[in-house]
Design an enzyme around this catalytic site. Structure first.
Site, PDB file in Angstrom:
ATOM      1  N   ASP A  92      -1.326   4.878 -13.120  1.00  0.00           N
ATOM      2  CA  ASP A  92      -2.594   4.158 -12.957  1.00  0.00           C
ATOM      3  C   ASP A  92      -3.448   4.157 -14.225  1.00  0.00           C
ATOM      4  O   ASP A  92      -4.575   3.627 -14.229  1.00  0.00           O
ATOM      5  CB  ASP A  92      -3.367   4.706 -11.757  1.00  0.00           C
ATOM      6  CG  ASP A  92      -2.709   4.284 -10.458  1.00  0.00           C
ATOM      7  OD1 ASP A  92      -2.172   3.169 -10.412  1.00  0.00           O
ATOM      8  OD2 ASP A  92      -2.711   5.078  -9.497  1.00  0.00           O
ATOM      9  N   ASP A 154       2.125  -0.922  -6.540  1.00  0.00           N
ATOM     10  CA  ASP A 154       0.819  -0.957  -7.207  1.00  0.00           C
ATOM     11  C   ASP A 154       0.957  -1.110  -8.720  1.00  0.00           C
ATOM     12  O   ASP A 154       0.086  -1.650  -9.399  1.00  0.00           O
ATOM     13  CB  ASP A 154       0.024   0.326  -6.924  1.00  0.00           C
ATOM     14  CG  ASP A 154       0.162   0.832  -5.504  1.00  0.00           C
ATOM     15  OD1 ASP A 154       1.232   0.628  -4.902  1.00  0.00           O
ATOM     16  OD2 ASP A 154      -0.784   1.442  -4.997  1.00  0.00           O
TER      17      ASP A 154
HETATM   18  N1  GLY Z   1      -3.126   2.261  -5.857  1.00  0.00           N
HETATM   19  C1  GLY Z   1      -3.451   2.968  -4.687  1.00  0.00           C
HETATM   20  C2  GLY Z   1      -3.957   2.117  -3.612  1.00  0.00           C
HETATM   21  O1  GLY Z   1      -3.767   0.912  -3.580  1.00  0.00           O
HETATM   22  O2  GLY Z   1      -4.589   2.655  -2.719  1.00  0.00           O
END
Ligand code: GLY
Length: 374
Positions: A92, A154
């Site tokens: 992330d 994600d």
């Molecule tokens: N990237 C984590 C979520 O979408 O909650």
């Protein structure tokens, strides 16, 4: 609902006024979920750290409000400590540094921000598993956990950091890694009907796929709505950076699944395949993110196809504005009814900072702002 800018202009004004108000308390903090009307602040290392500064930059781009700029810059400086905290970093990195350093670089041509974003891109690239062709999602959350082979949908939204770094440096390695990961997503995550897996597991030594996990969806084979949104927007962005039609087709397929499964008010439930006995909370953040992806798609498809995505996006954003917007209350969030992690029971049916961010991004685009931080 009309696409005309009247309501979108009104919505943008409300966003701007409200963020100005809430920024007096949140300042350079890192909100994630608003519980009982107040945004809980997280550590700078939490994956959502970019969304508040990103929201401040969206508004700064329009208003040139120096106070908001100061808060966003302070958030970015706080991330300097995180980049040294090796164990806390995960994929992330993309969300975190795109909406802070890349945003500031694009807006202000700030060299120090460029340097930070390039360092972050190097760390993201270093998570690539060459055998499996995937970017590893997380480090172990617990001491005995082995997630070396885990990749998640994600990550499609983290790839723009790599595409951007390739463009800035002229070094295609970054893009090669992003493309390999996106190809793995095409092969293993995207289902024929346009729904997606949240987590796919690979053998980290051989690279063979060994299984799937339910993650934040209801079940491994269900249809987590925010995961679908990550796929729509992430694939549309991969197409934008590469021109590879396979990514465009993937974004369309995910968008068709998303649109076809929306309830009457056009804001998705947290999972599109829920059994009757599970509460079908909405996830407004999934709607907001998917709408942004569809707006990008609408610019990339041929003329006759575009209205499907433009109107699909505008309908979602309009419903978020009129049915989910927290405009006349003390609530700090902009958009009500987001669901962060239903299976864990965390932050269910509350405003979420990424829902607020994507809602604001979508509304700003409906108002003609072209700049994309991604
Ligand atoms: N990237 C984590 C979520 O979408 O909650």
């Amino acid at each position: 609902m009309t696409l005309q800018t009247e309501w979108a202009g009104e919505a943008w004004k409300k966003i701007t006024n409200k963020v100005k108000r809430t920024s007096a308390r949140i300042k350079d903090g890192f909100p994630h979920a608003s519980v009982e009307g107040v945004y809980k602040l997280e550590l700078a290392s939490w994956w959502t750290a970019g969304f508040w500064p990103g929201l401040l930059w969206l508004i700064y781009n329009d208003t040139k409000d120096e106070e908001l700029r100061g808060y966003a810059e302070s958030c970015e400086r706080q991330l300097d400590q995180v980049i040294l905290d090796y164990y806390r970093l995960d994929h992330d990195i993309g969300f975190m540094w795109i909406l802070t350093s890349v945003a500031r670089y694009k807006l202000l041509s700030a060299e120090d921000s460029k340097r930070r974003a390039l360092l972050a891109a190097n760390l993201l690239a270093a998570r690539f598993n060459v055998q499996g062709g995937y970017i590893r999602a997380w480090n172990p959350w617990r001491e005995d956990e082995d997630n070396r082979g885990w990749a998640i949908i994600d990550c499609m939204m983290n790839l723009p950091l790599l595409y951007w770094a390739a463009g800035e440096t002229g070094d295609p390695r970054f893009k090669h890694i992003a493309v390999r990961h996106a190809d793995t997503v095409l092969e293993h995550f995207l289902r024929p009907d346009g729904s997606v897996y949240h987590i796919v597991v690979f053998d980290p030594e051989t690279g063979e796929k060994t299984g799937v996990e339910s993650g934040q969806g209801y079940a491994a084979e269900s249809g987590w709505s925010r995961g679908t949104a990550w796929a729509i927007y992430g694939m549309a962005l991969s197409y934008r950076y590469t021109g590879d039609e396979r990514y465009l087709d993937a974004a369309k397929r995910a968008a068709h699944f998303f649109l076809a499964n929306l309830p009457e008010d056009r804001v998705p439930h947290w999972d599109f395949r829920l059994p009757e006995d599970v509460t079908a909370y909405r996830d407004s953040s999934a709607g907001a993110c998917a709408a942004c992806g569809m707006l990008l798609l609408s610019e990339q498809v041929s003329g006759s196809e575009a209205p499907l995505y433009t109107y699909g996006a505008a309908e979602i954003l309009h419903s978020l504005y009129v049915n989910y917007g927290a405009w006349d209350s003390e609530e700090e969030g902009l958009v009500l009814h987001g669901t962060s992690h239903y299976p864990n029971g965390t932050n269910v049916d509350v405003p979420l900072i990424y829902g607020d961010y994507y809602f604001a991004e979508g509304i700003s685009r409906l108002n003609g702002r072209q700049l994309l931080f991604w």
